[in-house]
Design an enzyme around this catalytic site. Structure first.
Site, PDB file in Angstrom:
ATOM      1  N   CYS A  57       0.826  -1.451  -0.027  1.00  0.00           N
ATOM      2  CA  CYS A  57       0.029  -0.064   0.013  1.00  0.00           C
ATOM      3  C   CYS A  57       0.785   1.392  -0.081  1.00  0.00           C
ATOM      4  O   CYS A  57       2.165   1.299   0.594  1.00  0.00           O
ATOM      5  CB  CYS A  57      -0.961   0.148   0.989  1.00  0.00           C
ATOM      6  N   GLU A  59       0.539   3.757   1.812  1.00  0.00           N
ATOM      7  CA  GLU A  59       1.067   4.223   3.268  1.00  0.00           C
ATOM      8  C   GLU A  59       2.325   3.571   3.564  1.00  0.00           C
ATOM      9  O   GLU A  59       2.966   3.871   4.437  1.00  0.00           O
ATOM     10  CB  GLU A  59      -0.110   4.186   4.156  1.00  0.00           C
ATOM     11  N   CYS A  93      -2.963  -0.748   7.136  1.00  0.00           N
ATOM     12  CA  CYS A  93      -2.120   0.417   7.108  1.00  0.00           C
ATOM     13  C   CYS A  93      -2.453   1.291   8.313  1.00  0.00           C
ATOM     14  O   CYS A  93      -1.434   1.743   8.834  1.00  0.00           O
ATOM     15  CB  CYS A  93      -2.393   1.204   5.657  1.00  0.00           C
TER      16      CYS A  93
END
Length: 136
Positions: A57, A59, A93
């Site tokens: 991801c 993040e 995340c």
């Protein structure tokens, strides 16, 4: 929360990161800009993989960049995805961000391409989270 100048800088970082993302399977690109406690901004993008769910991801990528730079605390994150919907960090995340943030002080800002935005604290998005304090 960040002032308008900082938000604009973070949005530029997140958009540039999103443009560099690798999303050949979902075609849904995400960019993130993470504000370290030292004031530096770290970008990250999603990187997909044919062996779902082995991707990364945006993040998580920004967190890796921050840690590589020697920063261990973050103040906030700005996330931008493709399309008109506001997106927030996924559950995984949120847990990763929690490792480096105090939930009541860490802000999450979602922005779409129309300029619509919404802000939460990590505590609002991830109440009663598990933290390093639980392992002490």
């Amino acid at each position: 929360m960040a002032d308008e100048s900082l938000k604009a800088e973070m949005l530029a970082v997140a958009r540039a990161a999103r443009a560099a993302s690798y999303a050949p399977y979902s075609n849904y690109r995400v960019g993130a800009a993470l504000l370290g406690e030292d004031g530096r901004i770290f970008g990250g993008c999603n990187v997909e993989n044919a062996a779902y769910p082995q991707g990364v991801c945006a993040e998580a990528g920004a967190l890796s960049a921050m840690v590589l730079a020697g920063v261990r605390k973050a103040k906030g994150v700005l996330v931008v995805g493709d399309g008109q919907h506001l997106i927030t960090p996924c559950g995984g995340c949120r847990q990763k961000l929690r490792e480096f943030a105090q939930p009541e002080d860490f802000w999450v800002l979602a922005v779409n391409e129309s300029g619509q935005q919404q802000q939460w604290t990590l505590e609002q998005l991830f109440p009663h989270s598990f933290s390093p304090d639980h392992l002490a």
